[in-house]
Structure formats: structure tokens, C-alpha cells
Scaffold this active site. Sequence first.
Site, PDB file in Angstrom:
ATOM      1  N   ARG A 232       6.660 -60.165  36.252  1.00 23.33           N
ATOM      2  CA  ARG A 232       5.954 -60.265  36.573  1.00 23.33           C
ATOM      3  C   ARG A 232       4.742 -61.884  36.694  1.00 23.33           C
ATOM      4  O   ARG A 232       5.849 -62.932  36.417  1.00 23.33           O
ATOM      5  CB  ARG A 232       5.549 -60.482  34.320  1.00 23.33           C
ATOM      6  CG  ARG A 232       5.464 -58.789  34.480  1.00 23.33           C
ATOM      7  CD  ARG A 232       5.934 -58.966  32.327  1.00 23.33           C
ATOM      8  NE  ARG A 232       6.554 -58.932  31.613  1.00 23.33           N
ATOM      9  CZ  ARG A 232       7.094 -59.319  30.630  1.00 23.33           C
ATOM     10  NH1 ARG A 232       6.068 -58.930  29.737  1.00 23.33           N
ATOM     11  NH2 ARG A 232       8.195 -59.915  30.270  1.00 23.33           N
TER      12      ARG A 232
ATOM     13  N   LYS B 201       6.400 -65.779  29.996  1.00 24.02           N
ATOM     14  CA  LYS B 201       7.634 -65.741  29.087  1.00 24.02           C
ATOM     15  C   LYS B 201       7.727 -67.025  28.184  1.00 24.02           C
ATOM     16  O   LYS B 201       7.049 -67.948  28.832  1.00 24.02           O
ATOM     17  CB  LYS B 201       8.878 -65.326  29.245  1.00 24.02           C
ATOM     18  CG  LYS B 201       9.020 -63.506  29.620  1.00 24.02           C
ATOM     19  CD  LYS B 201       8.993 -63.332  27.968  1.00 24.02           C
ATOM     20  CE  LYS B 201      10.410 -62.976  27.617  1.00 24.02           C
ATOM     21  NZ  LYS B 201       9.836 -62.116  26.338  1.00 24.02           N
TER      22      LYS B 201
ATOM     23  N   TYR C 260       4.077 -65.374  25.928  1.00 23.65           N
ATOM     24  CA  TYR C 260       4.949 -65.816  24.607  1.00 23.65           C
ATOM     25  C   TYR C 260       5.949 -65.772  24.759  1.00 23.65           C
ATOM     26  O   TYR C 260       6.456 -66.207  25.255  1.00 23.65           O
ATOM     27  CB  TYR C 260       5.437 -64.053  24.945  1.00 23.65           C
ATOM     28  CG  TYR C 260       4.357 -62.493  25.648  1.00 23.65           C
ATOM     29  CD1 TYR C 260       3.669 -61.793  24.595  1.00 23.65           C
ATOM     30  CD2 TYR C 260       4.165 -61.908  26.473  1.00 23.65           C
ATOM     31  CE1 TYR C 260       3.498 -60.725  24.294  1.00 23.65           C
ATOM     32  CE2 TYR C 260       3.463 -61.047  26.778  1.00 23.65           C
ATOM     33  CZ  TYR C 260       2.407 -59.972  25.858  1.00 23.65           C
ATOM     34  OH  TYR C 260       2.422 -59.537  25.801  1.00 23.65           O
TER      35      TYR C 260
ATOM     36  N   HIS D 140       7.522 -66.182  20.436  1.00 21.51           N
ATOM     37  CA  HIS D 140       8.844 -65.272  20.184  1.00 21.51           C
ATOM     38  C   HIS D 140       9.947 -66.776  19.735  1.00 21.51           C
ATOM     39  O   HIS D 140      11.252 -66.327  19.608  1.00 21.51           O
ATOM     40  CB  HIS D 140       9.567 -64.295  20.701  1.00 21.51           C
ATOM     41  CG  HIS D 140       8.967 -63.466  21.420  1.00 21.51           C
ATOM     42  ND1 HIS D 140       8.065 -61.996  20.031  1.00 21.51           N
ATOM     43  CD2 HIS D 140       8.107 -63.117  22.749  1.00 21.51           C
ATOM     44  CE1 HIS D 140       7.079 -60.775  21.031  1.00 21.51           C
ATOM     45  NE2 HIS D 140       7.329 -61.875  22.110  1.00 21.51           N
TER      46      HIS D 140
ATOM     47  N   GLU E 151       2.288 -62.992  21.024  1.00 23.08           N
ATOM     48  CA  GLU E 151       2.335 -62.609  19.928  1.00 23.08           C
ATOM     49  C   GLU E 151       1.900 -62.310  19.142  1.00 23.08           C
ATOM     50  O   GLU E 151       1.732 -61.798  17.748  1.00 23.08           O
ATOM     51  CB  GLU E 151       4.180 -62.074  19.780  1.00 23.08           C
ATOM     52  CG  GLU E 151       4.585 -63.395  19.230  1.00 23.08           C
ATOM     53  CD  GLU E 151       5.046 -64.501  20.468  1.00 23.08           C
ATOM     54  OE1 GLU E 151       5.327 -65.278  19.621  1.00 23.08           O
ATOM     55  OE2 GLU E 151       4.128 -64.082  21.567  1.00 23.08           O
TER      56      GLU E 151
ATOM     57  N   ASP F 110      13.212 -58.804  20.874  1.00 26.41           N
ATOM     58  CA  ASP F 110      12.212 -60.219  20.862  1.00 26.41           C
ATOM     59  C   ASP F 110      12.599 -61.541  19.983  1.00 26.41           C
ATOM     60  O   ASP F 110      12.196 -62.957  19.758  1.00 26.41           O
ATOM     61  CB  ASP F 110      11.158 -59.964  21.283  1.00 26.41           C
ATOM     62  CG  ASP F 110      10.896 -59.912  22.600  1.00 26.41           C
ATOM     63  OD1 ASP F 110      11.557 -60.944  23.842  1.00 26.41           O
ATOM     64  OD2 ASP F 110       9.613 -59.841  23.076  1.00 26.41           O
TER      65      ASP F 110
END
Length: 362
Positions: free
Chosen positions: A15, A74, A93, A95, A117, A271
Site C-alpha cells: 500500500r 504502517k 497506523y 498500534h 486506529e 496488530d
Amino acid sequence: MRIGVPKEIKNGEHRVAMTPEGVACLVGDGHTVLVERHAGRDVGYDDAQYREAGACVVADAREVWEAELVVKVKEPLPPEYALLKRDQILFAYLHLAAMPEVAEQLVGRGVCAIGYETVQTGDGRLPLLAPMSQVAGRVAVQLAAHYLQLENDVAEPGRGILFGGLPGVDRARVAVLGAGNAGEQAVRLAAAMGAEVRVLDRDPSRVAALEEKSGVCGHVAHETDLAGFVEGCDVLIGAILVPGGRTPRLISRDHLRCMHSRSVFVDIAIDQGGVSETSRPTSYDDPVYVEESVIHCALPNLPACVARSSTQALTCATLPYVRLLAGGLESALQASPELARGVNVRDGRIVHEQVRQALRLR
């Protein structure tokens, strides 16, 4: 403001954080967008398209990371730690509940880190996690159907079951833990493919809605014996979510022993640490392992295998917030309470309460 879009370096991560259309919107707002060379190549967005959109395409990742706002998919990985800089805004993201090392780096380097998130509306919705959760729920079912086959692309054979069965032929028995965005999509797709599906959630209204829409067997968490829920299933999908916090490890080895040998467990919740005591992150280079005779798939970037669709969905969701941030951090956080709730790290400390609790910080 200068906005950087680096090429993702996580294993199997295809991505990119922004489509050319998204870049054009930011450039139209008067911002400078730096896109790393080949950042969108895997999803069919070549460098020429980004240039046409007004981006500056650069070969050196360090130049991209010099931007005041870095937009990623990420979390940063070790090769990127040294590129982080004080007072930089990182939007990705993260996490962090399951990644204390990343949290330590963000704190130590003085980054303002906002996790997709943890951007949360007043009514509890997670607008930036939702699209990828929905993708992950569907991909989890696709992978489960694949790994149930005797012939697949990994060393471990599945049970050799046709997911949807046939008249007079057993169909796969699927158990889904969680009826949120990921769990709902997993339930709906598995049911549409003809599997026998059961779903467990603590919210009776979610369970009832899925029973009505998809004809599945619903269970309410506090009324259900977990061992009985997973007993005899061919596929278990973990889709439990605690926003910002660590996923509770509900599944024990004893629970896995209740499943059929060579059944499949896909842990979407990896995750945030995973829903089973046997869960550990895998990669697209080595996607599965076996514990208690159950094939485990615990990919922390499940949507990466459908990267073009995921990139488009992600950009649609994040672009309004990126535009706000590009206008200035303070004004953005004042204008958007949900964005303010998404701040994980600022001024050298963890500021998100659930993340702090997960990392056992006071």
C-alpha cells in the site's frame, strides 16, 4: 506545509498512504508534497502520475522524512527510526500497545504521532480504522478458505474442505470472535460463500443484527462458553478490538485443542497483540505456522494483499484529516476532536490513555 509520503518497507506492504488524486488535492491547497520514488508502483500508481498531480518525486527516503508532516500506512521500522525528528507530525497506523519499541522511539525523538486506529468520534466510531478492518475481515475469509485446502502455497496442508460445501457434503464451520467492522465483514462473506457461521460478541444488538442480515448463529459473550463456541470449528477468526489497548488473549491452547486438526485460525487482532496465547506476528514471506495442530495466520498487514483497493479506501478516509493537519497541528486538533483523540505521542510522552495502560505507564 511540506508533506512526505514515503515508500513502505514492511514485509509484503504494497500500500501507499496517498493516491495521486489525494496528492492533487493537497497541492491544490497550496502544500508541497514529497513522494518517494516507486512508492505507489505496486498498486499501479507510477511516478509520472504523482508528478502530474503536482508532487515532487524524490529518490532519497531521507528527503521525504524531512517533511513537517509524514503520512504513512504502517508504523516506522528500525531503518526509519533515525529519520524521525523532533516536532514532526507522523500520521499512520501505529498500534503502539503491541509495539513498545516503536513507542519508545517516538517518545525519545519528540515526534507528534497520531494513530489512524485511535482517531475516534464522540459516539465511538473509528473512521480511519474502519475501512482497513472491513478489508481485513474479507481477506481473512479468503485466506482461511485457501489454507483449508490440501494444496496451498505453504508447507502445511489444510483439512481439504470445500468452504461452502455441496448438497450432501459438509461445509466449513466458521467461528468469528467479534462483530465489529472486521468481524461483521468476515461473517457476511463466510456466510455468502456457504459456510456454517457462528459469531460471538459482547454487544447483543450487533449479534442480533448479524443473525437477521446473514442468517448466522449468534452468541453473546457473557452467556457463552468459549470452549463450546470454538469446538469442532474448521476456521476461527479473531476480530476482537479494544481501541488503543491490547487485545485480550481470550483463546488458550485448550481452546485450540477443541478445534479440528489442520483447521485454520486467522488472527486479525494481531496488530494489537493477538487474541490467542499462541498468536505471534507472521509476514507475507512466511504467513503461517502451526500450534496445537491448528494452522495460524497472523499477518499484521492483512489488507496489503489487496493493496490497490486498500490504498484507495485509506486515502478516502484519511485525506480530510491530512488536509486539516497540513493547515497546522493546533488548529487541526481544535477543529477535530476525533483527531485530537488520535494523538498517541506528543512532547516526549505517551498521551493516549489506553496506549499508556497497555504499555503499563503511569
